[in-house]
Scaffold this active site. Sequence first.
Site, mmCIF file in Angstrom:
data_model
loop_
_atom_site.group_PDB
_atom_site.id
_atom_site.type_symbol
_atom_site.label_atom_id
_atom_site.label_comp_id
_atom_site.label_asym_id
_atom_site.label_seq_id
_atom_site.Cartn_x
_atom_site.Cartn_y
_atom_site.Cartn_z
ATOM 1 N N GLY A 35 -13.724 -2.729 17.823
ATOM 2 C CA GLY A 35 -12.491 -3.077 17.127
ATOM 3 C C GLY A 35 -11.757 -4.260 17.725
ATOM 4 N N LYS A 71 -1.710 -20.320 19.641
ATOM 5 C CA LYS A 71 -0.903 -19.821 20.758
ATOM 6 C C LYS A 71 -0.544 -20.931 21.741
ATOM 7 C CE LYS A 71 -2.858 -15.179 20.391
ATOM 8 N NZ LYS A 71 -3.799 -14.191 20.983
ATOM 9 N N ARG A 111 0.832 -1.208 0.000
ATOM 10 C CA ARG A 111 0.000 0.000 0.000
ATOM 11 C C ARG A 111 0.869 1.262 0.000
ATOM 12 N NH1 ARG A 111 -2.978 -1.490 5.416
ATOM 13 N NH2 ARG A 111 -0.793 -2.065 5.806
#
Length: 413
Positions: A182, A200, A44
């Site tokens: 979020g 994990k 980007r």
Amino acid sequence: MYLAVMGYGTVGSGVVEVLNMNKTQIAQRSTVGKLEVKQILDLRDFPGDPNESKFTKDFKDILSDEDIKIVVETMGGLHPAFEFVSDCLKAGKHVVTSNKELVAKKGYELIELAKSNNVNFLFEAAVGGGIPVIRPIEQCLAANDITEIAGILNGTTNFILTMMIEKNMTFDDALKLAQEKGYAEKDPTADIEGFDACRKICILATLAFGKHIYPESVSTQGITKISLKDIAYVNAYDSVIKLLGVAKKISDKKTFVAVYPAVIKNGSQLSSVSDVFNAVLIRGNAVGDVVFYGQGAGKLPTASAVVADVIDCARNDEKRKPIFWEDAGEDDLVISELSETAVYIRAKLKAEKDSAVAEIEEKIGRIELLTYDGAEKDEIAFITERKSEKELKDAINSIGEIETISVIRVTDY
């Protein structure tokens, strides 16, 4: 000393920010003087970014730059991260990553590559974000035989369960709130189905027990089937429900690794971990139980762990840190059904309650009945005695007077 950052998303940009924010302290602690980002790889464009002049879209620019000694990988995903990291290690560059999928699936290969090229491959941020846990396992607890690990390893699912427990929110409403804040992605599958926690716990189990545990071999359950009824019944047992990643050493050659919702008694070390916080309990034969607690994700907490690894690489530029493990064989894991546990069960009654309880206790053994104000009369909930999962599963399937709705393991953490 120069470094490069591959991936300028939340964590990658956080790494650059932390390096700039704490540059004086970092320079002192690295023992090599200033650590400076020379190149940033991202497809980007970032017009107006203070680091705009450092961006490249060509990985070869980083690979061929002999001044770059440390590469930070924060792109995420397996490809092309695996290929890029492999090439950097072969080129004699240290690599630091926060990519849990990469370490969980390809860690053994990358550790071997680092070893053969006398460089470091470090990944503190891949498990607990800002919580230091990998380095303590490798260094602070090195004198222990680690027998067990249990962790609340995913902030999104912990937030959802916290909202269900404390605010009486439905799963769907709590997930929507997590997305609005979020904490959860638009596609939350990796979190709510337990895949993130699985990666994990695989990394932690691998470090603790010395053999690579692959996610594909681990029994994994998420939280999508947990209802407010389950929350209420478990509350009556003075307990809460948490999503755990668990690894247990059964013998020198056998380990049990799994991810599942668990009933945890209030007052235990993991029951009070709420909101988006994570915690990892490690049980050693000398130290007993130790718990690492903090923010398991987030831009700066995760970047903090990444930069700590960068400093470690700078300090150990001429030597390797002794992180290693063996590849796992087919017989190294214990089948989930052979592990022992008590379970919470919620079921529909297909007969009178007294008659159903009599059959349940005949098939399973003694149970502890649970109820709460407003519980439906055609339901029953109870806690079993501790037995092998296979025994419990076979017994439950043989009971004709109930229709099982929920089965959740009960833990002693």
